[in-house]
Design an enzyme around this catalytic site. Structure first.
Site, short mmCIF file in Angstrom:
data_model
loop_
_atom_site.label_atom_id
_atom_site.label_comp_id
_atom_site.label_asym_id
_atom_site.label_seq_id
_atom_site.Cartn_x
_atom_site.Cartn_y
_atom_site.Cartn_z
N GLU A 117 13.13 24.90 47.87
CA GLU A 117 14.03 25.10 49.01
C GLU A 117 13.15 25.00 50.23
OE1 GLU A 117 15.28 26.74 52.17
OE2 GLU A 117 15.35 28.62 51.04
N CYS A 172 15.53 29.25 57.60
CA CYS A 172 15.49 27.85 57.17
C CYS A 172 16.80 27.12 57.45
CB CYS A 172 15.14 27.76 55.69
SG CYS A 172 16.19 28.78 54.64
#
Length: 518
Positions: A288, A322
């Protein structure tokens, strides 16, 4: 309700929280002797120092004071952790544990995490700098993964496959891959661990956690509660290290034949390196990685909802998430009204020590991050961008504070246009047509998250399909949930975390063919 009270449970805890968070500091934490504040790593059910005896400091980004020290481990310590996790999985029979047993352990861990949420939040705020309300919100979010995967543990189903031959029986079963190495970031030091570890343990794996060097204390607090919940020795191990040893530890996790899977959340650059290191062993890997999320406001958007969504998506954790919106694309017809409302809201943000009630913007995590954000804004200014507000450091609050910032008149040769800033900076790009917005939004190799606001139903369905992101918030700036499949496309990663698909990263499918049946 203020923007940053993101979860209902946070609101419910505010009355209790007010007394607990007043005048929180590194000194107060140490003096109060929080039982979850650990200064050792955890291997084979024991709290241990580094074999070398080396330690490193953990500091509070609000004032850069030392909170404590933890072991600065190296590959020798990691080898011990790998051997422990490997033996626990095979020799000590964790791979034969039942899903009911694993579910019970995770449920107990969840209970302990919930019971100790205030103490975890104080530790998290102290080492990460995020506001206490956000820490409590992250704990609600992070704990939800433990609860979710406790339930999913008993739903790792196989299949009976119809066979083309009458004397055969075909089955597909799922089995745990083995030892999982989990490398987690500093921006969500609780949730990124529980999202990975709960899934791996539910699947039947043993885990080795390498927390970020900036925020190891939260990881160790979670581990203390796993110990109290009765996790068998060797199932959950934590190896702490400074930046000096981080690269060699990551490489060993990737190259060791005893480690079956790697899960990493962090930058795309580091993710690519880990991917290469895993290639030699064809190791299972989930990544990720970084994003460059567009936030598109079309003319038909509900203005109030769009501004609320912008504030939620951009300024949570000081922009250090993020899936934070990075490029704000605003259509001509709504541009002036959106800018006026947004500027008003940004100027109202309360900046300060996150341990104080009501603070919405804390410090950046470290000097490297502060330098990066400052350089991005300065690059834009030098190339002709306009800084509408902010755009500077705030030494009156502390050495790691950067003002909430709005920058307009961006061009495609600016770093703010092309790269993820990971800070409290809104970059505004004006557009005329839907096609123009999609071209800008998709003109990047990052594809983690995207957001857009529109009340045109045809446009909603059209843009949802054409926007190149793994996750999309439609008229919504907060999209994370344990029930949702979290992950990106392009260079933003592979695999998914959370949801019913999260366990798939830690199991393999075994095909069983029973022949010559009568």
């Amino acid at each position: 309700m203020p923007v940053f009270l993101l979860f209902n449970r946070v609101a419910l805890n505010r009355v209790v929280m007010r007394r607990d968070v007043i005048e929180l500091s590194a000194t107060n934490i140490i003096r109060r002797k929080l039982h979850l504040l650990q200064n050792q790593a955890f291997i084979n059910g024991k709290w241990v120092d580094a074999l070398s005896g080396q330690k490193f400091d953990v500091t509070n980004p609000v004032n850069e004071q030392t909170l404590g020290t933890v072991p600065d481990m190296n590959v020798d310590d990691l080898n011990e952790a790998i051997d422990t996790a490997y033996q626990t999985f095979y020799s000590k029979g964790w791979h034969t544990s039942t899903s009911k047993e694993r579910a019970a352990l995770l449920k107990k861990w969840f209970h302990f995490l919930e019971t100790n949420r205030q103490e975890i939040a104080r530790i998290m705020t102290s080492e990460s700098g995020k506001p206490i309300a956000e820490s409590l919100g992250e704990i609600t979010y992070g704990n939800s993964f433990v609860e979710w995967f406790a339930e999913e543990a008993r739903r790792v189903y196989g299949e009976i496959v119809p066979t083309p031959q009458a004397n055969r029986q075909m089955m597909l079963i799922k089995q745990p891959v083995g030892v999982a190495g989990l490398i987690t970031p500093w921006n969500f030091p609780h949730a990124m661990i529980t999202r990975k570890a709960a899934a791996a343990i539910a699947a039947g794996c043993t885990v080795i956690i390498k927390p970020a060097e900036d925020t190891p204390l939260t990881a160790l607090a979670l581990t203390k509660l796993a110990e109290e919940a009765g996790f068998p020795k060797g199932v959950l191990n934590v190896v702490t290290s400074s930046r000096k040893n981080a690269a060699s530890i990551g490489e060993l996790l990737c190259r060791s034949e005893k480690v079956a899977a790697i899960s990493f959340t962090g930058s795309t650059e580091v993710g690519k390196l880990l991917y290469k290191q895993c290639a030699n062993g064809i190791k299972r890997i989930g990544l990720e990685l970084g994003g460059n999320a567009p936030f598109i406001v079309f003319d038909s958007a509900d203005l109030n909802k769009a501004v609320d969504g912008a504030m939620n998506s951009k300024f949570r954790n000081c922009g250090q998430t993020c899936i934070s919106a990075n490029r704000f694309l605003v259509q001509d017809g709504i541009y002036d009204r959106f800018m006026s409302r947004l500027l008003e809201r940004v100027k109202q943000l309360k900046i300060g020590d996150g341990s104080q009630d009501g603070v919405q913007i804390g410090p950046l995590i470290n000097r490297s991050q502060l330098t990066k954000v400052s350089q991005f804004v300065e690059d834009a200014k030098q190339k002709g961008a306009e800084v509408v507000c902010g755009g500077k450091q705030l030494p009156e609050h502390g050495s790691l504070y950067f003002a909430p910032t709005i920058v307009t008149r961006l061009r495609n040769d600016m770093r703010l246009y092309n790269e993820e800033v990971f800070g409290p900076v809104i970059s505004i790009i004006r557009f005329k047509t839907e096609d123009e917005a999609l071209k800008i939004a998709n003109g990047t190799q990052r594809g983690l998250a995207g957001y857009f606001y529109s009340t045109d139903l045809n446009q909603v369905f059209r843009v949802s399909k054409l926007l190149e992101s793994g996750m999309i918030g439609v008229n919504e700036g907060l999209i994370s949930s344990a029930e949702a499949a979290f992950g990106g496309i392009k260079e933003s990663g592979i695999g998914r975390e959370g949801s019913k698909y999260g366990i798939d990263e830690y199991v393999y499918i075994k095909y069983l063919c029973y022949g010559n049946l009568e």
